[in-house]
Design an enzyme around this catalytic site. Structure first.
Site, PDB file in Angstrom:
ATOM      1  N   ASP A  67      13.533  39.339  -8.029  1.00 15.14           N
ATOM      2  CA  ASP A  67      13.252  40.725  -8.402  1.00 15.14           C
ATOM      3  C   ASP A  67      14.414  41.382  -9.116  1.00 15.14           C
ATOM      4  O   ASP A  67      15.532  40.861  -9.141  1.00 15.14           O
ATOM      5  CB  ASP A  67      12.849  41.540  -7.155  1.00 15.14           C
ATOM      6  CG  ASP A  67      13.691  41.223  -5.936  1.00 15.14           C
ATOM      7  OD1 ASP A  67      14.799  40.678  -6.098  1.00 15.14           O
ATOM      8  OD2 ASP A  67      13.244  41.514  -4.815  1.00 15.14           O
ATOM      9  N   HIS A 138       9.002  43.148   4.215  1.00 14.69           N
ATOM     10  CA  HIS A 138       8.798  42.778   2.807  1.00 14.69           C
ATOM     11  C   HIS A 138       9.503  41.478   2.454  1.00 14.69           C
ATOM     12  O   HIS A 138      10.491  41.105   3.085  1.00 14.69           O
ATOM     13  CB  HIS A 138       9.178  43.928   1.855  1.00 14.69           C
ATOM     14  CG  HIS A 138      10.641  44.153   1.630  1.00 14.69           C
ATOM     15  ND1 HIS A 138      11.143  45.319   1.102  1.00 14.69           N
ATOM     16  CD2 HIS A 138      11.732  43.362   1.834  1.00 14.69           C
ATOM     17  CE1 HIS A 138      12.445  45.232   0.990  1.00 14.69           C
ATOM     18  NE2 HIS A 138      12.828  44.061   1.429  1.00 14.69           N
ATOM     19  N   GLU A 143       5.973  45.151  -0.783  1.00  8.35           N
ATOM     20  CA  GLU A 143       6.042  46.107   0.313  1.00  8.35           C
ATOM     21  C   GLU A 143       4.743  46.131   1.126  1.00  8.35           C
ATOM     22  O   GLU A 143       3.711  45.632   0.660  1.00  8.35           O
ATOM     23  CB  GLU A 143       6.292  47.509  -0.273  1.00  8.35           C
ATOM     24  CG  GLU A 143       7.558  47.609  -1.145  1.00  8.35           C
ATOM     25  CD  GLU A 143       8.855  47.617  -0.338  1.00  8.35           C
ATOM     26  OE1 GLU A 143       8.959  46.864   0.646  1.00  8.35           O
ATOM     27  OE2 GLU A 143       9.762  48.364  -0.702  1.00  8.35           O
TER      28      GLU A 143
HETATM   29  C1  F6R Z   1      16.271  40.613  -2.594  1.00  6.58           C
HETATM   30  C2  F6R Z   1      14.953  40.854  -2.039  1.00  6.58           C
HETATM   31  C3  F6R Z   1      14.734  41.560  -0.748  1.00  6.58           C
HETATM   32  C4  F6R Z   1      15.799  41.257   0.326  1.00  6.58           C
HETATM   33  C5  F6R Z   1      15.524  42.043   1.608  1.00  6.58           C
HETATM   34  C6  F6R Z   1      16.614  41.848   2.624  1.00  6.58           C
HETATM   35  O1  F6R Z   1      16.193  39.930  -3.825  1.00  6.58           O
HETATM   36  O2  F6R Z   1      13.999  40.514  -2.670  1.00  6.58           O
HETATM   37  O3  F6R Z   1      13.460  41.210  -0.243  1.00  6.58           O
HETATM   38  O4  F6R Z   1      15.805  39.879   0.582  1.00  6.58           O
HETATM   39  O5  F6R Z   1      15.403  43.393   1.311  1.00  6.58           O
HETATM   40  O6  F6R Z   1      17.797  42.430   2.127  1.00  6.58           O
HETATM   41  P1  F6R Z   1      19.173  42.216   2.874  1.00  6.58           P
HETATM   42  O7  F6R Z   1      19.523  40.780   2.754  1.00  6.58           O
HETATM   43  O8  F6R Z   1      20.166  43.082   2.088  1.00  6.58           O
HETATM   44  O9  F6R Z   1      18.989  42.661   4.277  1.00  6.58           O
END
Ligand code: F6R
Length: 244
Positions: A67, A138, A143
């Site tokens: 993303d 997610h 979402e």
């Molecule tokens: C990142 C992504 C998100 C994260 C998720 C967890 O490319 O697609 O789905 O993997 O929000 O984020 P962290 O690792 O910062 O807790």
């Protein structure tokens, strides 16, 4: 689903790195699906360390990121492009033309999504996809109340996600409200998936993903239906699944 609860974040990162390294040794031209966020930072550090030891390389590999925010230039320190350059790409030999990330600045984000999806197909699909998980369940930026059939598309970020990601920005109002994300269908087409979770704030989402009802309200729950998912979590994230 194969579930590994390890003792520490470092162990989680090393274990994930070993899967990617063996993938690249056995198939040097693998297509890697990459994620950003705090969780994979340790994985990238381990990959760089082993790469510097000469055990393997990325010279024939290709990458596709999950993303990117809409409206952030690649030079913006909060863009995922910037993150990837900083944490991985600038330190390894993955060729510039082999790196793919959605372009959040595209004049037509919809056309960008279709082109991105086609590039993944043309590359033969993703061999190993790295995923983190949001507190709201997610994956990528898919979402709650996700459409399971969506491919790469423009998404509006959930309030919880905006709150969580505000830590990287000066002000919560600076967090982009939209992103381009691989869809669930894109993610489910990956041959292998490694989902990483660290810290107690992920415990509930992880539990729901593994043992909850498969439902668009927990986007990650669809992974129960994928044939090759490896979950690696530390004890805090795995607190509710321990002993299940
Ligand atoms: C990142 C992504 C998100 C994260 C998720 C967890 O490319 O697609 O789905 O993997 O929000 O984020 P962290 O690792 O910062 O807790």
């Amino acid at each position: 689903m194969q579930i590994n609860i390890v003792n520490s974040y470092d162990e989680l990162s090393a274990k994930a790195a070993s899967i990617i390294i063996s993938q690249l040794i056995l198939k040097p031209d693998s297509v890697l699906g990459l994620a950003t966020g705090s969780t994979p930072e340790g994985l990238y550090q381990h990959l760089i360390k082993k790469y510097n030891e000469g055990i393997f390389n990325f010279s024939q590999a290709k990458s596709f990121n999950l993303d990117e925010y809409v409206g952030l230039e690649p030079t913006n320190p909060n863009s995922y492009r910037y993150y990837m350059e900083k944490h991985l790409f600038s330190k390894i030999d993955l060729q510039a033309e082999s790196i793919h990330m959605p372009n959040g600045m595209a004049a037509s984000p919809e056309a960008e999504c279709a082109a991105y999806e086609q590039k993944i197909k043309d590359a033969g699909g993703v061999d190993v996809q790295i995923l983190g998980i949001g507190r709201n369940g997610h994956i990528g930026f898919n979402e709650p109340s996700v459409d399971f059939q969506a491919t790469t598309h423009v998404v509006s970020l959930d309030e919880k996600t905006i709150e969580d990601n505000a830590r990287f920005f000066d002000h919560i109002d600076d967090v982009p409200k939209q992103a381009i994300s691989m869809g669930i269908k894109t993610i489910m087409s990956s041959k292998k998936i490694i989902l990483l979770a660290s810290g107690g704030s992920k415990a509930e989402a992880l539990y729901e993903m593994i043992y909850g009802k498969i439902s668009p309200s927990v986007p990650a729950s669809i992974l129960q239906l994928h044939k090759d998912v490896t979950v690696i979590c530390d004890e805090a994230a795995g607190a509710l699944i321990q002993g299940k």
